[in-house]
Motif scaffolding. Structure first.
Motif, short mmCIF file in Angstrom:
data_model
loop_
_atom_site.label_atom_id
_atom_site.label_comp_id
_atom_site.label_asym_id
_atom_site.label_seq_id
_atom_site.Cartn_x
_atom_site.Cartn_y
_atom_site.Cartn_z
N ALA A 36 -1.90 28.16 49.79
CA ALA A 36 -1.53 28.42 48.39
C ALA A 36 -2.70 29.08 47.66
N ASP A 37 -3.93 28.65 47.95
CA ASP A 37 -5.10 29.27 47.32
C ASP A 37 -5.27 30.70 47.78
N VAL A 38 -4.99 30.97 49.06
CA VAL A 38 -5.06 32.34 49.56
C VAL A 38 -4.01 33.21 48.85
N GLU A 39 -2.79 32.68 48.77
CA GLU A 39 -1.72 33.45 48.13
C GLU A 39 -1.95 33.63 46.63
N ALA A 40 -2.63 32.67 46.00
CA ALA A 40 -2.90 32.78 44.57
C ALA A 40 -3.80 33.97 44.25
N MET A 41 -4.49 34.50 45.25
CA MET A 41 -5.29 35.71 45.07
C MET A 41 -4.47 36.97 45.33
N GLY A 42 -3.20 36.78 45.74
CA GLY A 42 -2.36 37.92 46.08
C GLY A 42 -2.48 38.33 47.53
N ALA A 43 -3.10 37.48 48.35
CA ALA A 43 -3.37 37.82 49.75
C ALA A 43 -2.35 37.19 50.69
N ARG A 44 -2.41 37.61 51.95
CA ARG A 44 -1.52 37.10 52.98
C ARG A 44 -2.31 36.21 53.93
N PRO A 45 -1.96 34.92 54.09
CA PRO A 45 -2.67 34.05 55.04
C PRO A 45 -2.48 34.53 56.48
N THR A 93 -9.92 25.32 56.59
CA THR A 93 -10.35 26.60 56.03
C THR A 93 -9.21 27.59 56.22
N GLY A 94 -8.76 28.19 55.13
CA GLY A 94 -7.70 29.19 55.18
C GLY A 94 -8.29 30.59 55.08
N ILE A 95 -7.79 31.49 55.89
CA ILE A 95 -8.27 32.88 55.93
C ILE A 95 -7.09 33.80 55.66
N GLY A 96 -7.29 34.78 54.79
CA GLY A 96 -6.22 35.71 54.47
C GLY A 96 -6.72 37.14 54.37
N GLN A 97 -5.78 38.06 54.28
CA GLN A 97 -6.08 39.48 54.09
C GLN A 97 -5.48 39.97 52.79
N LEU A 98 -6.28 40.71 52.05
CA LEU A 98 -5.86 41.30 50.79
C LEU A 98 -5.79 42.81 51.00
N GLY A 99 -4.58 43.33 51.12
CA GLY A 99 -4.42 44.74 51.45
C GLY A 99 -4.29 45.63 50.22
N GLY A 100 -4.54 46.92 50.41
CA GLY A 100 -4.33 47.89 49.34
C GLY A 100 -5.45 47.90 48.32
N SER A 101 -5.28 48.76 47.31
CA SER A 101 -6.34 48.98 46.33
C SER A 101 -6.19 48.14 45.06
#
Length: 324
Positions: A82-91, A143-151
């Motif tokens: 949820a914290d990863v997604e709250a940044m707009g990222a994909r876990p 520890t959750g790891i995510g990717q934040l794609g795009g600009s």
């Protein structure tokens, strides 16, 4: 060397560290898990890595007489993703550090890993490694790891602006109601009609991808409701130097929440405003609510101190979860 035991229900001390790790990997499999460290694929072009961590301590964040091990595993992943997604990222991955007494049943760890795997699979992610160690109580650090794609920028807490609407995705108050019911009746004594609230507290379920949808649709600031609605929004309001106003008509407790509050002698508004642990996504946007979100308030003006109001007045409940 793994110890050979005849106990049909062995403990962690019976089997040893490597057998504990083997049980985790067996129930949360990944080709990246098993070496000294996990090697993840290169991020996509114009992509950034997002990392978060959170800890659950037995007796403080969960109780084994209230929650099944698989539920605890699912909850541990949910609160991190949820914290990863709250940044707009994909876990994309998770790490598990497990501390537990030697007399903990191995079956507990296997079921915990099974729950972890169920939840990471919901996100197309994997448990890629971690650590196990002895301790006097069970402590689960993920520890959750995510990717934040795009600009587009990440959905930071300091990006709420006057004139925006406040939007939310998910139930608000259900986890707090579930906790109150468990305290009052224990797991076995809670009437079946309140199962959604028990699930909300013991094994929170979110719809994967809400953060990505929000960011793509123009949300600029977002958080997940982990420590209490007013509490978490105050952090956003202070960092953004704004006043955020909640609309009581949009937050009215549903019939099930009202019945739960009556049963435990509580005010349903306390569950909604101060409950926390729903991990509902709360964001601000100049546009209409993104798919899966509803409007629950507005960002009304600049305020260097930050403030949260309910119908332009002080909320009746303002406290939230604090570790100390």
């Amino acid at each position: 060397m793994t110890r050979i035991v005849k106990n049909p229900n062995p403990t962690l001390a019976d089997v040893g560290e490597q057998a504990v790790i083997t049980a985790i990997v067996a129930h949360a499999p990944s080709t990246r898990n098993g070496d000294d460290a996990a090697v993840l694929d290169h991020a996509a072009p114009n992509s950034r890595t997002v990392i978060t961590t959170d800890t659950l301590v037995e007796g403080r964040h969960f109780r084994r007489d209230w929650s099944h091990p698989a539920e605890i595993g699912r909850k541990a992943i949910t609160q991190n993703f949820a914290d990863v997604e709250a940044m707009g990222a994909r876990p994309i991955a998770a790490l598990l550090a497990l501390s537990a007494p030697g007399d903990t049943p191995l079956e507990f760890v296997a079921d915990l890993a099974r729950g972890i795997n169920e939840r990471v699979t919901d996100y197309d992610a994997e448990l890629v490694g971690g650590d196990v160690t002895d301790n006097d109580r069970i402590t689960i650090a993920v520890t959750g790891i995510g990717q934040l794609g795009g600009s587009l920028p990440p959905l930071r807490l300091d990006q709420a602006r006057p004139g925006q609407i406040l939007v939310a995705s998910g139930h608000i108050g259900y986890s707090a109601a579930g906790y109150a019911l468990l305290k009052e009746f224990g797991r076995a004594g809670v009437p079946a009609e309140f199962d959604p609230m028990l699930r909300a507290h013991c094994s929170t379920i979110l719809t994967p991808g809400r953060g990505f949808v929000a960011r793509s649709a123009g949300v600029t600031a977002m958080t997940d409701n982990s420590d209490g609605l007013v509490h978490d929004l105050y952090v956003m309001a202070k960092k953004s130097a704004v006043t955020i106003n909640l609309d009581s008509a949009a937050l009215q407790p549903d019939d099930l929440l009202v019945r739960a509050a009556e049963l435990v002698g509580a005010d349903p508004w306390e569950f909604i405003l101060s409950g926390g642990e729903d991990h509902t996504f709360i964001g601000t946007t100049f546009g209409p609510p993104p798919t899966g979100f509803v409007e629950i308030g507005t960002v009304v003006r600049h305020n260097s101190m930050g403030a949260v109001t309910l119908d332009r007045a002080a909320p009746p409940y303002t406290y939230g979860w604090e570790s100390y």
